[in-house]
Design an enzyme around this catalytic site. Structure first.
Site, mmCIF file in Angstrom:
data_model
loop_
_atom_site.group_PDB
_atom_site.id
_atom_site.type_symbol
_atom_site.label_atom_id
_atom_site.label_comp_id
_atom_site.label_asym_id
_atom_site.label_seq_id
_atom_site.Cartn_x
_atom_site.Cartn_y
_atom_site.Cartn_z
ATOM 1 N N TYR A 16 0.821 -1.224 0.000
ATOM 2 C CA TYR A 16 0.000 0.000 0.000
ATOM 3 C C TYR A 16 0.855 1.275 0.000
ATOM 4 O O TYR A 16 0.862 2.047 -0.975
ATOM 5 C CB TYR A 16 -0.914 -0.057 1.228
ATOM 6 C CG TYR A 16 -1.695 1.190 1.560
ATOM 7 C CD1 TYR A 16 -2.255 1.986 0.570
ATOM 8 C CD2 TYR A 16 -1.897 1.554 2.897
ATOM 9 C CE1 TYR A 16 -2.984 3.115 0.901
ATOM 10 C CE2 TYR A 16 -2.625 2.671 3.238
ATOM 11 C CZ TYR A 16 -3.166 3.453 2.243
ATOM 12 O OH TYR A 16 -3.873 4.568 2.570
ATOM 13 N N LEU A 38 6.047 -10.077 -2.495
ATOM 14 C CA LEU A 38 4.604 -10.227 -2.748
ATOM 15 C C LEU A 38 3.918 -11.045 -1.654
ATOM 16 O O LEU A 38 2.871 -11.647 -1.896
ATOM 17 C CB LEU A 38 4.323 -10.825 -4.138
ATOM 18 C CG LEU A 38 4.899 -10.023 -5.328
ATOM 19 C CD1 LEU A 38 4.485 -10.676 -6.649
ATOM 20 C CD2 LEU A 38 4.422 -8.563 -5.306
ATOM 21 N N SER A 39 4.482 -11.062 -0.440
ATOM 22 C CA SER A 39 3.851 -11.822 0.647
ATOM 23 C C SER A 39 2.532 -11.169 1.053
ATOM 24 O O SER A 39 1.565 -11.874 1.347
ATOM 25 C CB SER A 39 4.792 -11.942 1.850
ATOM 26 O OG SER A 39 5.296 -10.683 2.242
ATOM 27 N N THR A 40 2.477 -9.854 1.069
ATOM 28 C CA THR A 40 1.195 -9.159 1.294
ATOM 29 C C THR A 40 0.927 -8.129 0.204
ATOM 30 O O THR A 40 -0.143 -7.528 0.170
ATOM 31 C CB THR A 40 1.154 -8.449 2.667
ATOM 32 O OG1 THR A 40 2.248 -7.521 2.747
ATOM 33 C CG2 THR A 40 1.251 -9.433 3.818
ATOM 34 N N TYR A 142 4.673 -6.381 17.078
ATOM 35 C CA TYR A 142 4.864 -5.555 15.871
ATOM 36 C C TYR A 142 5.573 -4.247 16.227
ATOM 37 O O TYR A 142 6.613 -3.901 15.645
ATOM 38 C CB TYR A 142 3.501 -5.276 15.209
ATOM 39 C CG TYR A 142 3.537 -4.154 14.200
ATOM 40 C CD1 TYR A 142 4.314 -4.263 13.045
ATOM 41 C CD2 TYR A 142 2.794 -2.979 14.399
ATOM 42 C CE1 TYR A 142 4.354 -3.216 12.121
ATOM 43 C CE2 TYR A 142 2.831 -1.946 13.490
ATOM 44 C CZ TYR A 142 3.611 -2.068 12.353
ATOM 45 O OH TYR A 142 3.659 -1.030 11.441
ATOM 46 N N HIS A 188 -7.742 -2.075 9.320
ATOM 47 C CA HIS A 188 -7.844 -0.623 9.450
ATOM 48 C C HIS A 188 -9.297 -0.164 9.282
ATOM 49 O O HIS A 188 -10.038 -0.714 8.464
ATOM 50 C CB HIS A 188 -6.938 0.055 8.418
ATOM 51 C CG HIS A 188 -5.479 -0.241 8.662
ATOM 52 N ND1 HIS A 188 -4.613 -0.691 7.690
ATOM 53 C CD2 HIS A 188 -4.741 -0.171 9.805
ATOM 54 C CE1 HIS A 188 -3.401 -0.875 8.215
ATOM 55 N NE2 HIS A 188 -3.465 -0.574 9.494
ATOM 56 N N LEU A 189 -9.671 0.856 10.072
ATOM 57 C CA LEU A 189 -11.085 1.219 10.183
ATOM 58 C C LEU A 189 -11.707 1.664 8.838
ATOM 59 O O LEU A 189 -12.783 1.176 8.475
ATOM 60 C CB LEU A 189 -11.253 2.337 11.232
ATOM 61 C CG LEU A 189 -12.694 2.811 11.421
ATOM 62 C CD1 LEU A 189 -13.588 1.690 11.943
ATOM 63 C CD2 LEU A 189 -12.741 4.016 12.378
ATOM 64 N N VAL A 206 -18.193 -1.355 16.605
ATOM 65 C CA VAL A 206 -17.699 -0.174 17.332
ATOM 66 C C VAL A 206 -17.326 -0.659 18.732
ATOM 67 O O VAL A 206 -18.193 -1.054 19.515
ATOM 68 C CB VAL A 206 -18.776 0.935 17.389
ATOM 69 C CG1 VAL A 206 -18.279 2.115 18.230
ATOM 70 C CG2 VAL A 206 -19.139 1.395 15.984
ATOM 71 N N ARG A 220 -8.590 8.802 16.549
ATOM 72 C CA ARG A 220 -7.342 8.405 15.908
ATOM 73 C C ARG A 220 -6.950 9.459 14.866
ATOM 74 O O ARG A 220 -7.795 10.185 14.349
ATOM 75 C CB ARG A 220 -7.499 7.044 15.201
ATOM 76 C CG ARG A 220 -7.755 5.890 16.155
ATOM 77 C CD ARG A 220 -6.529 5.564 16.984
ATOM 78 N NE ARG A 220 -6.752 4.452 17.906
ATOM 79 C CZ ARG A 220 -7.160 4.572 19.166
ATOM 80 N NH1 ARG A 220 -7.433 5.768 19.682
ATOM 81 N NH2 ARG A 220 -7.296 3.513 19.943
HETATM 82 N N1 LIG Z 1 -0.560 1.263 6.743
HETATM 83 C C1 LIG Z 1 -0.381 1.891 7.900
HETATM 84 O O1 LIG Z 1 -1.329 2.490 8.460
HETATM 85 C C2 LIG Z 1 0.982 1.919 8.555
HETATM 86 C C3 LIG Z 1 1.131 2.621 9.763
HETATM 87 C C4 LIG Z 1 2.394 2.670 10.364
HETATM 88 C C5 LIG Z 1 3.477 2.040 9.756
HETATM 89 N N2 LIG Z 1 3.300 1.334 8.606
HETATM 90 C C6 LIG Z 1 4.475 0.674 8.012
HETATM 91 O O2 LIG Z 1 4.574 1.048 6.647
HETATM 92 C C7 LIG Z 1 5.109 -0.022 5.870
HETATM 93 C C8 LIG Z 1 4.182 -0.317 4.716
HETATM 94 O O3 LIG Z 1 2.902 -0.700 5.233
HETATM 95 P P1 LIG Z 1 1.705 -1.090 4.257
HETATM 96 O O4 LIG Z 1 0.447 -0.725 4.947
HETATM 97 O O5 LIG Z 1 1.984 -0.569 2.891
HETATM 98 O O6 LIG Z 1 1.847 -2.687 4.271
HETATM 99 P P2 LIG Z 1 1.748 -3.723 3.053
HETATM 100 O O7 LIG Z 1 1.638 -5.065 3.681
HETATM 101 O O8 LIG Z 1 0.709 -3.300 2.075
HETATM 102 O O9 LIG Z 1 3.182 -3.568 2.368
HETATM 103 C C9 LIG Z 1 4.336 -4.235 2.812
HETATM 104 C C10 LIG Z 1 5.038 -4.813 1.596
HETATM 105 O O10 LIG Z 1 6.262 -5.429 1.998
HETATM 106 C C11 LIG Z 1 6.373 -6.690 1.329
HETATM 107 N N3 LIG Z 1 7.246 -7.513 2.181
HETATM 108 C C12 LIG Z 1 7.032 -7.948 3.452
HETATM 109 N N4 LIG Z 1 8.094 -8.636 3.903
HETATM 110 C C13 LIG Z 1 9.019 -8.642 2.897
HETATM 111 C C14 LIG Z 1 10.324 -9.163 2.752
HETATM 112 N N5 LIG Z 1 10.923 -9.866 3.726
HETATM 113 N N6 LIG Z 1 10.987 -8.962 1.592
HETATM 114 C C15 LIG Z 1 10.409 -8.275 0.564
HETATM 115 N N7 LIG Z 1 9.171 -7.746 0.655
HETATM 116 C C16 LIG Z 1 8.478 -7.928 1.808
HETATM 117 C C17 LIG Z 1 4.949 -7.186 1.172
HETATM 118 O O11 LIG Z 1 4.787 -8.123 0.131
HETATM 119 C C18 LIG Z 1 4.205 -5.886 0.886
HETATM 120 O O12 LIG Z 1 4.154 -5.609 -0.492
HETATM 121 C C19 LIG Z 1 5.301 -1.189 6.832
HETATM 122 O O13 LIG Z 1 6.656 -1.220 7.220
HETATM 123 C C20 LIG Z 1 4.409 -0.839 8.007
HETATM 124 O O14 LIG Z 1 4.896 -1.391 9.198
HETATM 125 C C21 LIG Z 1 2.091 1.267 7.981
#
Ligand SMILES: NC(=O)c1ccc[n+]([C@@H]2O[C@H](COP(=O)([O-])OP(=O)(O)OC[C@H]3O[C@@H](n4cnc5c(N)ncnc54)[C@H](O)[C@@H]3O)[C@@H](O)[C@H]2O)c1
Length: 326
Positions: A16, A38-40, A142, A188-189, A206, A220
């Protein structure tokens, strides 16, 4: 916006936040390689114009060949609930993986890093808005792994002169055109409420309506993902050798769970049934960032602070996914 074009490695750039930041980096004239297992994430999330390497950060040494100027590190496991059930996965991927990445960066001469840290490093705040000087006491694995990575980065900066910026995001929301939020499972909400509007979920839960907030539901801090992306470009320009700068990123003003639900009702026209649930353990009443340091040090100025705009962008993205969302 950025000063000079650079060659950048974006880990997690199929996810994302990484996809949206990658698109902004490309628009600013940088060359981008996405490293993602591409795990998530999703292949469609890799921004148009980026090179793509399907692989793990643990193997970053195979990609970092001496030609890269900086790394933007988004790749992580980031589901709080999963981290409680399977903490080892989080220590291995987030901490172990980042250790390998830092080794590969040092070996190949990459001197600049921008890292996705999180509000979860603080845990339950003693006071709000939360500044970077607040006590860091994460309440789940986390947050603990993200805090550990921040400590690792500080050590790299002190010992080897790395220039690093950790951006501690609060709740990232919204979308940027065809790049948006697609977590499975979703926690996420805003996307959860949008799933109700799409008929994919019967009601929105809620959790508690008797908090000491104006409408009794939790407050938030939601930050538009495009505002967040701009902070990353600024961080690249402001990173200084030997310094580990940590900045919170949020709007500074919270929105309540009920305000989010009401806004989704207005934007989508759907009645959005609610299901009243007891409070969840460890849910603070208010989590709001002070982003003053990001304003002062990076010159960052969020412009998409209207909740309806955030929800509208997320809604347009959710609808564009169609059957792919399921
Ligand atoms: N979305 C939020 O609200 C939020 C808030 C605070 C922090 N973050 C941080 O921002 C970052 C991105 O979050 P997101 O919401 O886009 O998550 P997401 O899961 O959409 O993206 C994470 C990406 O990392 C890849 N990935 C995971 N482990 C990997 C590895 N070992 N090697 C290669 N690729 C790997 C996944 O395939 C995925 O594409 C994360 O580090 C997260 O902790 C996000």
């Amino acid at each position: 916006m950025s000063k000079s074009p650079r060659k950048l490695l974006v880990t997690g750039g199929a996810g994302y936040v990484g996809s949206v930041v990658g698109a902004h980096l490309l628009a600013a004239g940088h060359r981008v390689t996405v490293l993602d297992d591409l795990s998530t994430g999703f292949r469609a999330g890799v921004p148009d114009g980026a090179d793509f390497v399907e692989g793990r950060i643990q193997d970053a040494a195979k990609v970092l060949d001496g030609s890269y100027d900086a790394v933007l590190h988004f790749a992580a496991s980031s589901q709080v609930g999963e981290s409680v059930a399977d903490p080892a996965k989080y220590w291995r991927n987030n901490v172990g993986g980042t250790l390998e990445l830092l080794d590969a960066m040092r070996a190949s001469g990459v001197r600049t890093l921008v890292f996705s840290s999180t509000a979860a490093t603080y845990g339950e705040p003693a006071s709000v808005p939360i500044t970077e000087d607040a006590v860091t006491a994460p309440t789940n694995p986390y947050g603990a792994t993200k805090l550990a990575v921040d400590h690792m980065i500080s050590g790299e900066c002190a010992a080897h002169g790395l220039a690093a910026v950790s951006l501690r995001y609060f709740n990232v929301a919204g979308a940027y055109g065809k790049y948006g939020e697609r977590h499975h499972p979703e926690s996420h909400l805003i996307p959860l409420v949008l799933q109700v509007a799409q008929g994919r979920r019967d009601a929105i839960a809620v959790y508690g309506d008797d908090y000491p907030t104006p409408d009794g539901t939790c407050l938030r801090d939601y930050i538009h993902v495009a505002d967040l992306a701009e902070a990353h470009l600024l961080a690249l320009d402001h990173a200084a050798a030997g310094e580990h700068l940590i900045c919170n990123l949020g709007n500074g003003s919270g929105f309540s769970v009920r305000e989010v639900i009401d806004t989704v009702r207005r934007v989508t026209g759907h009645p959005i049934p609610e299901s009243a649930q007891p409070r969840r353990a460890g849910d603070p009443a208010v989590l709001v960032a002070s982003a003053q340091r990001a304003r002062d040090r990076l010159g960052w100025q969020p412009t998409r602070t209207d909740l309806a705009e955030i929800v509208r962008d997320a809604w347009n993205f959710a609808q564009s996914l169609g059957e792919d969302a399921r």
